[in-house]
Design a protein around this motif. Structure first.
Motif, PDB file in Angstrom:
ATOM      1  N   CYS A  77       0.902  -1.139  -0.080  1.00 10.80           N
ATOM      2  CA  CYS A  77       0.088  -0.014   0.071  1.00 10.80           C
ATOM      3  C   CYS A  77       0.747   1.092   0.106  1.00 10.80           C
ATOM      4  CB  CYS A  77      -0.869  -0.050   1.168  1.00 10.80           C
ATOM      5  SG  CYS A  77      -2.229  -1.039   1.139  1.00 10.80           S
ATOM      6  N   PHE A  78       1.979   1.235   0.963  1.00  5.31           N
ATOM      7  CA  PHE A  78       2.707   2.431   0.999  1.00  5.31           C
ATOM      8  C   PHE A  78       3.579   2.681  -0.475  1.00  5.31           C
ATOM      9  CE2 PHE A  78       7.376   3.467   1.711  1.00  5.31           C
ATOM     10  CZ  PHE A  78       6.953   4.890   1.993  1.00  5.31           C
ATOM     11  N   LEU A  79       3.976   1.436  -1.143  1.00  7.55           N
ATOM     12  CA  LEU A  79       4.649   1.550  -2.414  1.00  7.55           C
ATOM     13  C   LEU A  79       3.810   2.147  -3.487  1.00  7.55           C
ATOM     14  CD1 LEU A  79       7.103  -1.486  -2.504  1.00  7.55           C
ATOM     15  CD2 LEU A  79       7.474   0.859  -1.809  1.00  7.55           C
ATOM     16  N   ALA A  80       2.207   1.737  -3.555  1.00  9.83           N
ATOM     17  CA  ALA A  80       1.421   2.332  -4.495  1.00  9.83           C
ATOM     18  C   ALA A  80       1.388   3.644  -4.195  1.00  9.83           C
ATOM     19  CB  ALA A  80       0.028   1.578  -4.182  1.00  9.83           C
ATOM     20  N   SER A  81       1.366   4.314  -2.674  1.00 11.73           N
ATOM     21  CA  SER A  81       1.351   5.626  -2.662  1.00 11.73           C
ATOM     22  C   SER A  81       2.661   6.490  -3.457  1.00 11.73           C
ATOM     23  CB  SER A  81       1.218   6.032  -1.417  1.00 11.73           C
ATOM     24  OG  SER A  81       2.311   6.011  -0.609  1.00 11.73           O
ATOM     25  N   GLU A  82       3.867   5.512  -3.204  1.00 11.48           N
ATOM     26  CA  GLU A  82       4.919   6.032  -3.773  1.00 11.48           C
ATOM     27  C   GLU A  82       5.042   6.263  -5.165  1.00 11.48           C
ATOM     28  OE1 GLU A  82       6.862   7.468  -1.158  1.00 11.48           O
ATOM     29  OE2 GLU A  82       8.486   6.085  -1.754  1.00 11.48           O
ATOM     30  N   VAL A  83       4.150   5.325  -5.670  1.00  4.46           N
ATOM     31  CA  VAL A  83       4.116   5.153  -7.246  1.00  4.46           C
ATOM     32  C   VAL A  83       3.405   6.697  -7.817  1.00  4.46           C
ATOM     33  CG1 VAL A  83       2.801   4.399  -9.225  1.00  4.46           C
ATOM     34  CG2 VAL A  83       3.976   2.724  -7.659  1.00  4.46           C
ATOM     35  N   MET A  84       2.492   7.177  -6.992  1.00  4.94           N
ATOM     36  CA  MET A  84       1.898   8.256  -7.026  1.00  4.94           C
ATOM     37  C   MET A  84       2.604   9.619  -6.809  1.00  4.94           C
ATOM     38  SD  MET A  84      -1.031   7.390  -8.403  1.00  4.94           S
ATOM     39  CE  MET A  84      -1.574   9.211  -8.821  1.00  4.94           C
ATOM     40  N   LEU A  85       3.378   9.251  -5.784  1.00  5.75           N
ATOM     41  CA  LEU A  85       4.449  10.583  -5.647  1.00  5.75           C
ATOM     42  C   LEU A  85       5.467  10.943  -6.644  1.00  5.75           C
ATOM     43  CD1 LEU A  85       5.387  12.543  -3.538  1.00  5.75           C
ATOM     44  CD2 LEU A  85       7.135  10.668  -2.620  1.00  5.75           C
ATOM     45  N   PHE A  86       6.023   9.877  -6.932  1.00  3.03           N
ATOM     46  CA  PHE A  86       7.058   9.808  -8.098  1.00  3.03           C
ATOM     47  C   PHE A  86       6.338   9.876  -9.514  1.00  3.03           C
ATOM     48  CE2 PHE A  86      10.090   8.320  -4.984  1.00  3.03           C
ATOM     49  CZ  PHE A  86      11.118   9.241  -5.166  1.00  3.03           C
ATOM     50  N   GLY A  87       4.986   9.547  -9.560  1.00  6.95           N
ATOM     51  CA  GLY A  87       4.378   9.499 -11.020  1.00  6.95           C
ATOM     52  C   GLY A  87       3.827  11.043 -10.974  1.00  6.95           C
ATOM     53  N   GLY A  88       3.465  11.607  -9.873  1.00  6.26           N
ATOM     54  CA  GLY A  88       3.372  13.195 -10.140  1.00  6.26           C
ATOM     55  C   GLY A  88       4.212  13.705 -10.447  1.00  6.26           C
ATOM     56  N   LEU A  89       5.484  13.679  -9.874  1.00  8.55           N
ATOM     57  CA  LEU A  89       6.734  14.392 -10.043  1.00  8.55           C
ATOM     58  C   LEU A  89       7.173  14.057 -11.670  1.00  8.55           C
ATOM     59  CD1 LEU A  89       8.406  14.376  -6.838  1.00  8.55           C
ATOM     60  CD2 LEU A  89       7.781  16.603  -7.935  1.00  8.55           C
ATOM     61  N   PHE A  90       7.012  12.941 -11.982  1.00  4.74           N
ATOM     62  CA  PHE A  90       7.561  12.751 -13.365  1.00  4.74           C
ATOM     63  C   PHE A  90       6.556  13.360 -14.519  1.00  4.74           C
ATOM     64  CE2 PHE A  90      10.192   8.750 -12.462  1.00  4.74           C
ATOM     65  CZ  PHE A  90      10.944   9.268 -13.468  1.00  4.74           C
ATOM     66  N   SER A  91       5.270  13.371 -14.243  1.00  6.94           N
ATOM     67  CA  SER A  91       4.323  13.952 -15.138  1.00  6.94           C
ATOM     68  C   SER A  91       4.605  15.425 -14.872  1.00  6.94           C
ATOM     69  CB  SER A  91       2.890  13.713 -14.866  1.00  6.94           C
ATOM     70  OG  SER A  91       2.589  13.964 -13.578  1.00  6.94           O
ATOM     71  N   ALA A  92       5.023  16.090 -13.829  1.00  3.58           N
ATOM     72  CA  ALA A  92       5.249  17.550 -13.862  1.00  3.58           C
ATOM     73  C   ALA A  92       6.628  17.892 -14.529  1.00  3.58           C
ATOM     74  CB  ALA A  92       5.741  17.966 -12.260  1.00  3.58           C
ATOM     75  N   TYR A  93       7.570  16.856 -14.536  1.00  2.00           N
ATOM     76  CA  TYR A  93       8.810  16.952 -15.336  1.00  2.00           C
ATOM     77  C   TYR A  93       8.473  17.018 -16.920  1.00  2.00           C
ATOM     78  CZ  TYR A  93      12.617  15.417 -18.461  1.00  2.00           C
ATOM     79  OH  TYR A  93      13.679  15.170 -19.173  1.00  2.00           O
ATOM     80  N   ILE A  94       7.492  16.355 -17.277  1.00  2.00           N
ATOM     81  CA  ILE A  94       6.961  16.172 -18.766  1.00  2.00           C
ATOM     82  C   ILE A  94       6.173  17.471 -18.939  1.00  2.00           C
ATOM     83  CG2 ILE A  94       5.705  15.042 -20.662  1.00  2.00           C
ATOM     84  CD1 ILE A  94       5.959  12.428 -18.828  1.00  2.00           C
ATOM     85  N   LEU A  95       5.365  18.040 -18.164  1.00  2.00           N
ATOM     86  CA  LEU A  95       4.593  19.228 -18.440  1.00  2.00           C
ATOM     87  C   LEU A  95       5.622  20.338 -18.496  1.00  2.00           C
ATOM     88  CD1 LEU A  95       1.771  19.391 -18.534  1.00  2.00           C
ATOM     89  CD2 LEU A  95       1.633  20.169 -16.311  1.00  2.00           C
ATOM     90  N   LEU A  96       6.666  20.462 -17.439  1.00  2.00           N
ATOM     91  CA  LEU A  96       7.617  21.769 -17.643  1.00  2.00           C
ATOM     92  C   LEU A  96       8.446  21.508 -18.712  1.00  2.00           C
ATOM     93  CD1 LEU A  96       8.957  21.421 -14.075  1.00  2.00           C
ATOM     94  CD2 LEU A  96       7.415  23.251 -15.012  1.00  2.00           C
ATOM     95  N   ARG A  97       8.859  20.286 -19.445  1.00  2.89           N
ATOM     96  CA  ARG A  97       9.794  20.101 -20.630  1.00  2.89           C
ATOM     97  C   ARG A  97       8.988  20.568 -21.779  1.00  2.89           C
ATOM     98  NH1 ARG A  97      14.177  15.472 -22.027  1.00  2.89           N
ATOM     99  NH2 ARG A  97      14.756  16.408 -24.028  1.00  2.89           N
ATOM    100  N   MET A  98       7.701  20.077 -21.900  1.00  4.15           N
ATOM    101  CA  MET A  98       6.939  20.321 -22.890  1.00  4.15           C
ATOM    102  C   MET A  98       6.587  21.843 -23.137  1.00  4.15           C
ATOM    103  SD  MET A  98       4.289  17.247 -23.636  1.00  4.15           S
ATOM    104  CE  MET A  98       3.090  17.944 -22.439  1.00  4.15           C
TER     105      MET A  98
END
Lengths: 93, 200
Positions: free
Chosen positions: B28-49
């Motif tokens: 459950c904790f790791l699933a929340s971690e997927v969202m934490l890093f997933g959110g930042l990854f998508s922020a990276y893509i958004l910033l780069r685009m």
């Protein structure tokens, strides 16, 4: 992953070593490909493809996801699904 | 109500889920971690685009050092899973050896990362320099904190926490498996951070 026989564990250890070799080889490959200077889109696709293979190896074998109880997949599914939703939302923005 | 084993299911699988509650918890904790890093990854893509120009990672970051760090983390994942396998073989000495190596490799990763950061700061490249450095420091900084957290937990299990091995080996093995799952996840995040930040 409880109640393993020593034979099973020795078999696992052999797999771990092979996965390690594959991960090291793929790391060298991804760095090597980056020196070729592919077009940006191709470079992104190749790098993400290799990273996906590497992470799948880690998840499947080191994290034992290849042979895990169903409930663990159900826990992970929403997280992965929501991450994909995020990516889809970005592509529409 | 038969005490610990009857209620908590931390040494043996729960009959309904088929896994220990500890394992259910860490996932459950790791699933929340997927969202934490997933959110930042998508922020990276958004910033780069959205950026007018984006620096090539390999031109401003140290690829050989990051490759070395990738190898260090991959190796530490193997030693971590070997420490668990050693417990499964009831070889406590080997467990301690592999766990110690895992901790040392984690520290080595942080030292290399420290050199990279120091080099950036020397050249006055900080999170406020530009959008690239902002997301670079955010992602690698958060990942580095995760490595540090893993080192602390693993060190606990190497020294005081290992007393549990004699009392309840199944529960201790469960703890090492959970610590391992977390450690492999941190490795998995780096597997994506490395090409995204350094190579593309």
């Amino acid at each position: 992953m409880s109640g393993h026989t020593p034979e099973e564990i020795h078999h696992h250890v052999k797999i771990y070593i092979r996965v390690f070799a594959a991960l090291a080889a793929l790391t060298v490959l991804t760095v090597g490909v980056s020196y070729i200077k592919l077009p940006v889109m191709a470079a992104i696709l190749v790098a993400l493809f290799i990273a996906t293979i590497k992470s799948s190896l880690v998840a499947a074998f080191f994290m034992h996801l290849a042979n895990e109880k169903k409930i663990i997949y159900w826990i992970l599914l929403p997280a992965v699904a929501f991450f994909l939703v995020l990516l889809v939302l970005i592509s529409y923005s | 109500m038969s005490g610990d084993s009857g209620i908590r299911y931390i040494s043996h699988p729960h009959p309904v889920t088929g896994v220990t509650n500890s394992k259910l918890g860490i996932w459950c904790f790791l699933a929340s971690e997927v969202m934490l890093f997933g959110g930042l990854f998508s922020a990276y893509i958004l910033l780069r685009m959205g950026a007018a120009s984006w620096p090539e990672g390999s031109a401003i970051l140290n690829v050989p050092l990051a490759t070395l760090n990738t190898m260090i983390l991959i190796t530490s994942s193997v030693t971590m899973v070997m420490s668990w396998a050693s417990l499964a073989l009831k070889d406590f000495k080997k467990y301690r050896w592999f766990m110690a190596v895992t901790i040392l490799l984690g520290l080595a990763f942080l030292v290399v990362k420290g050199f990279e950061y120091a080099h950036k700061f020397e050249h006055h490249h900080t999170p406020s320099t530009n959008t690239f450095y902002a997301i670079y420091f955010t992602l690698t900084g958060l990942h580095g904190l995760h490595v540090l957290g893993g080192i602390l937990v693993n060190t606990y299990f190497l020294f005081p926490g290992s007393a549990l091995w004699k009392k309840d080996p199944d529960q201790f093995m469960g703890r090492i498996e959970a610590a391992g799952l977390y450690w492999h996840f941190v490795d998995l995040v780096w597997i994506f951070l490395f090409p995204v930040l350094y190579l593309l």
